[in-house]
Design a protein around this motif. Structure first.
Motif, mmCIF file in Angstrom:
data_model
loop_
_atom_site.group_PDB
_atom_site.id
_atom_site.type_symbol
_atom_site.label_atom_id
_atom_site.label_comp_id
_atom_site.label_asym_id
_atom_site.label_seq_id
_atom_site.Cartn_x
_atom_site.Cartn_y
_atom_site.Cartn_z
ATOM 1 N N LEU A 1 45.164 49.427 18.931
ATOM 2 C CA LEU A 1 46.159 49.304 17.867
ATOM 3 C C LEU A 1 46.991 50.579 17.734
ATOM 4 N N ASP A 2 46.368 51.745 17.962
ATOM 5 C CA ASP A 2 47.115 53.001 17.857
ATOM 6 C C ASP A 2 48.132 53.169 18.974
ATOM 7 N N LEU A 3 47.926 52.463 20.099
ATOM 8 C CA LEU A 3 48.853 52.582 21.225
ATOM 9 C C LEU A 3 50.012 51.597 21.146
ATOM 10 N N VAL A 4 49.947 50.663 20.205
ATOM 11 C CA VAL A 4 51.039 49.704 20.012
ATOM 12 C C VAL A 4 51.396 49.730 18.520
ATOM 13 N N PRO A 5 52.093 50.793 18.081
ATOM 14 C CA PRO A 5 52.340 50.957 16.642
ATOM 15 C C PRO A 5 53.399 50.035 16.066
ATOM 16 N N GLY A 6 54.054 49.250 16.914
ATOM 17 C CA GLY A 6 55.065 48.323 16.405
ATOM 18 C C GLY A 6 56.482 48.784 16.616
ATOM 19 N N GLY A 7 56.662 49.912 17.307
ATOM 20 C CA GLY A 7 58.004 50.393 17.615
ATOM 21 C C GLY A 7 58.607 49.657 18.797
ATOM 22 N N PRO A 8 59.770 50.109 19.252
ATOM 23 C CA PRO A 8 60.460 49.386 20.330
ATOM 24 C C PRO A 8 59.855 49.602 21.703
ATOM 25 N N TYR A 9 58.967 50.580 21.842
ATOM 26 C CA TYR A 9 58.451 50.928 23.162
ATOM 27 C C TYR A 9 56.940 50.746 23.228
ATOM 28 N N ILE A 10 56.473 50.062 24.282
ATOM 29 C CA ILE A 10 55.057 49.962 24.599
ATOM 30 C C ILE A 10 54.827 50.807 25.836
ATOM 31 N N PRO A 11 53.861 51.745 25.820
ATOM 32 C CA PRO A 11 53.656 52.626 26.985
ATOM 33 C C PRO A 11 53.539 51.832 28.289
ATOM 34 N N ASP A 12 54.232 52.311 29.308
ATOM 35 C CA ASP A 12 54.270 51.588 30.581
ATOM 36 C C ASP A 12 52.881 51.389 31.181
ATOM 37 N N PHE A 13 51.971 52.337 30.976
ATOM 38 C CA PHE A 13 50.668 52.206 31.614
ATOM 39 C C PHE A 13 49.844 51.071 31.007
ATOM 40 N N LEU A 14 50.240 50.572 29.830
ATOM 41 C CA LEU A 14 49.579 49.402 29.250
ATOM 42 C C LEU A 14 50.079 48.101 29.876
ATOM 43 N N CYS A 15 51.150 48.180 30.640
ATOM 44 C CA CYS A 15 51.729 46.990 31.289
ATOM 45 C C CYS A 15 51.904 47.260 32.773
ATOM 46 N N GLY B 1 53.866 58.476 29.072
ATOM 47 C CA GLY B 1 54.057 57.266 28.284
ATOM 48 C C GLY B 1 53.834 57.504 26.807
ATOM 49 N N LEU B 2 52.804 58.282 26.469
ATOM 50 C CA LEU B 2 52.514 58.563 25.065
ATOM 51 C C LEU B 2 53.600 59.440 24.441
ATOM 52 N N GLU B 3 54.110 60.383 25.198
ATOM 53 C CA GLU B 3 55.171 61.248 24.669
ATOM 54 C C GLU B 3 56.459 60.457 24.439
ATOM 55 N N ARG B 4 56.734 59.508 25.333
ATOM 56 C CA ARG B 4 57.915 58.661 25.100
ATOM 57 C C ARG B 4 57.702 57.776 23.876
ATOM 58 N N MET B 5 56.480 57.253 23.704
ATOM 59 C CA MET B 5 56.188 56.453 22.519
ATOM 60 C C MET B 5 56.438 57.269 21.252
ATOM 61 N N ALA B 6 56.029 58.552 21.268
ATOM 62 C CA ALA B 6 56.243 59.427 20.109
ATOM 63 C C ALA B 6 57.731 59.660 19.870
ATOM 64 N N ASP B 7 58.523 59.736 20.958
ATOM 65 C CA ASP B 7 59.969 59.911 20.797
ATOM 66 C C ASP B 7 60.620 58.658 20.213
ATOM 67 N N GLU B 8 60.181 57.503 20.700
ATOM 68 C CA GLU B 8 60.772 56.238 20.253
ATOM 69 C C GLU B 8 60.326 55.868 18.837
ATOM 70 N N THR B 9 59.072 56.205 18.493
ATOM 71 C CA THR B 9 58.525 55.905 17.166
ATOM 72 C C THR B 9 57.926 57.192 16.605
ATOM 73 N N PRO B 10 58.730 58.017 15.932
ATOM 74 C CA PRO B 10 58.244 59.306 15.429
ATOM 75 C C PRO B 10 56.989 59.151 14.562
ATOM 76 N N GLY B 11 56.029 60.039 14.787
ATOM 77 C CA GLY B 11 54.801 60.013 14.005
ATOM 78 C C GLY B 11 53.738 59.097 14.562
ATOM 79 N N SER B 12 53.995 58.468 15.712
ATOM 80 C CA SER B 12 53.037 57.490 16.243
ATOM 81 C C SER B 12 51.933 58.122 17.095
ATOM 82 N N LEU B 13 52.124 59.374 17.515
ATOM 83 C CA LEU B 13 51.116 60.012 18.365
ATOM 84 C C LEU B 13 50.024 60.621 17.489
ATOM 85 N N THR B 14 49.200 59.749 16.926
ATOM 86 C CA THR B 14 48.123 60.170 16.043
ATOM 87 C C THR B 14 46.850 59.403 16.421
ATOM 88 N N GLY B 15 45.745 59.764 15.776
ATOM 89 C CA GLY B 15 44.500 59.018 15.945
ATOM 90 C C GLY B 15 44.077 58.931 17.400
#
Length: 323
Positions: free
Chosen positions: A59-73, A101-115
């Protein structure tokens, strides 16, 4: 708008595959962003109460923003992969790809690189094991009970797209894929992207992956290294959660019988006997018997996709329905 130009070689390198791991990611994203996804309401109601702490890494890797990390797909290596094989690929993901992938997720959805996402970034080895166990738990709770019907729908789409490609080329493949996707002069246009951007494929080809949970939008990976990919809504998605009998065309039923007319009406997209039984309310044995008769009359054809036999009506049957 995004444009993707194809070389002559790339036109022959379009391939089709579904991905269980993509469905996991897209399903979690749908749970995070349920607005406008009314077709999946029965699934939402069933699954949400079962989500617990063991699913936190996923759930922490898919926070609901526009980007899903590529390594999950990961890009599927076969048209019909299984979850175990894709999890093996996930476990072997290089650490730098995970961190990127995680750093891009943080860029696309600020504050998502937690937990758990932050823990995975700091220690990919242990984080990957936790993530895999979380995906397996999610699969048991949310996916496994429904996977046979989902898989049938996905495999039916693969069959349909392959036929369109054989008969009409790329124009036929993209014609009814999504309203925001169009094809003209060896170029694919994706209107969903807000920025102007273009890419020319140079031999890497394009992966087209049908998905149950990406509806009503679509996902794309065209600006990452490696093969470009588009994940689009599977055909006949509205039939996924249907139960009970559907109406049969009265005039046709009077000629060939209600059950056979009912089945023909359901076969605008490929379906298995199990799917047809669920949709129409007919017993599986009766569906199989009627399909055998329709097959002998040249009103349906059958094709094996993976482990499943799928049936679809023929042009002759379509002419009867249209009449």
């Amino acid at each position: 708008m995004l444009t993707v130009a194809f070389s002559a070689y790339d036109l022959t390198s379009i391939r089709f595959a579904y991905s269980p791991l993509r469905e996991v990611s897209a399903g979690v994203h749908a749970l995070r962003t349920p607005a406008g996804r009314v077709l999946h309401l029965p699934w939402f109601k069933e699954v949400r109460p079962q989500l617990g702490g063991e699913l936190a890494p996923l759930l922490d890797l898919v926070p609901g923003g526009p980007y899903i990390p590529d390594f999950l797909c990961p890009v599927p290596t076969s048209p019909t992969p299984d979850l175990a094989g894709e999890l093996a690929v996930l476990r072997a993901t290089p650490h730098e790809i995970i961190r990127t992938g995680l750093e891009r997720m943080a860029d696309e959805t600020p504050g998502s690189l937690t937990g758990c996402a932050m823990e995975l970034h700091q220690d990919p080895d242990s984080g990957l094991e936790r993530l895999v166990h979380s995906i397996e738990a999610y699969w048991r709770l949310a996916m496994a009970p429904h996977w046979p019907r989902m898989r049938n729908l996905l495999e039916g789409d693969l069959l349909y797209r392959a036929r369109q490609f054989a008969e009409h080329g790329p124009a036929g493949v993209f014609a009814d894929m999504h309203p925001a996707i169009s094809w003209e002069d060896r170029t694919l246009f994706l209107e969903q992207r807000p920025q102007e951007w273009s890419r020319t494929l140079n031999g890497e080809g394009l992966l087209l992956a049908p998905s149950v949970f990406v509806w009503p939008t679509f996902l794309y990976r065209t600006d990452s290294p490696g093969q470009a990919a588009i994940t689009y809504p599977v055909r006949a998605i509205a039939t996924l959660w249907e139960r009970g009998s559907a109406p049969a065309p009265d005039a046709l039923a009077a000629v060939i019988g209600r059950s056979r007319a009912l089945l023909l009406g359901q076969l605008d997209s490929p379906a298995s006997t199990t799917d047809l039984s669920r949709r129409t309310g007919l017993a599986p044995g009766s569906v199989s018997e009627q399909l055998t008769l329709l097959l002998s009359a040249g009103l349906v054809t059958k094709h094996r996709v993976g482990r499943v036999m799928l049936y679809v009506r023929t042009p002759r049957a379509q002419a009867l329905l249209d009449g």
